[in-house]
Design an enzyme around this catalytic site. Structure first.
Site, PDB file in Angstrom:
ATOM      1  N   ASP A 193       1.917  20.741   3.175  1.00  0.00           N
ATOM      2  CA  ASP A 193       0.995  20.934   4.323  1.00  0.00           C
ATOM      3  C   ASP A 193      -0.059  19.829   4.140  1.00  0.00           C
ATOM      4  OD1 ASP A 193      -1.022  22.273   6.312  1.00  0.00           O
ATOM      5  OD2 ASP A 193      -1.975  23.222   4.720  1.00  0.00           O
TER       6      ASP A 193
ATOM      7  N   ASP B 131      -4.248  19.947   5.575  1.00  0.00           N
ATOM      8  CA  ASP B 131      -5.446  20.676   5.365  1.00  0.00           C
ATOM      9  C   ASP B 131      -5.415  21.861   4.675  1.00  0.00           C
ATOM     10  OD1 ASP B 131      -7.174  18.883   7.365  1.00  0.00           O
ATOM     11  OD2 ASP B 131      -5.678  19.820   8.862  1.00  0.00           O
TER      12      ASP B 131
END
Length: 241
Positions: A23, A25
């Site tokens: 991922d 953020d």
């Protein structure tokens, strides 16, 4: 003088490809301040009070329309579209005001950990993010990360997390198998997406959802710093998770 002996991992034709998907953020980059500021401006543009910061942090990882549907459940489709457009404009503006890299710095040890994994011949790396392609490209360029990843999946081309579409596409693009694949993320949506795709789910605690929430969402393992990453990946592979 006796030359130094360099040991290296032996990779045979039978060694399976391993896919590790990150991922962005809350996992690779700390974009909390930028996201909160852009959210405040987006709601102000619609003459609405912004949600509490805890609510905004709780939806990070979802695609933007799904995030706004949860933050503003009483709004209709056109209002959600306006909020999305206002958020995108605010995000770009604030990023320009504060400086690209400074506005969303890498977490400590992130780049070094990614580089070490990328150097391993059996390892393939990817990204699965709720960002748009434009935002992901900017983040990768700002931190000189683009050359490390073989597959990049964004919200432009897929349903929102936790739907497994991003990870299934990553498998198709790399030729890896789900049995040898790991999703690394900081939210329950990452953990649920990993489970839905048959990946191992590896949670990080420095992002936006706390450890109990991550474990409740199905995390197979949890790490507290990038110095723990490679040992955690080895343990997951050994356990056949």
């Amino acid at each position: 003088m006796t030359p130094d002996i360099v040991t290296a991992e032996i990779v045979t034709p039978d060694t399976p490809l391993r896919l590790v998907v990150f991922d962005m953020d809350g996992t690779l980059i700390d974009s909390q301040a930028l996201i909160l500021a852009a959210m405040d401006r987006a709601f102000a543009a619609e003459h609405r009070a912004p949600p509490p910061p805890s609510d905004t942090l709780g939806i990070i990882g979802l695609s933007l329309p799904e995030a706004f549907r949860r933050l503003a459940p009483s709004e209709d489709g056109p209002a959600i579209d306006r909020l999305c457009a206002a958020y995108r404009a605010a995000f770009v503006a604030i990023r320009a005001e504060t400086g690209g890299e400074a506005s969303s710095p890498l977490y400590p040890g992130a780049r070094e950990a990614v580089a070490r994994l990328a150097a391993r011949p059996e390892m393939l790396l990817g990204v699965a993010t709720g960002k748009a392609r434009r935002g992901l490209n900017h983040a990768l360029a700002a931190h000189d990360l683009g050359g490390f990843f073989q597959t990049l999946q964004t919200a432009d081309d897929h349903p929102s997390k936790p739907h497994p579409s991003m990870l299934l596409r990553a498998l198709a693009e790399t030729g890896a198998e789900a049995a040898h694949a790991v999703m690394i993320g900081d939210t329950e949506y990452d953990m649920e997406m990993a489970r839905n795709a048959g990946f191992a789910a590896l949670a990080v605690t420095w992002g936006y959802h706390d450890e109990p929430r991550l474990r409740a969402a199905g995390a197979h393992a949890v790490i507290h710093g990038y110095h723990e990453l490679e040992a955690a990946l080895a343990a997951l592979e050994e356990e056949g998770v």
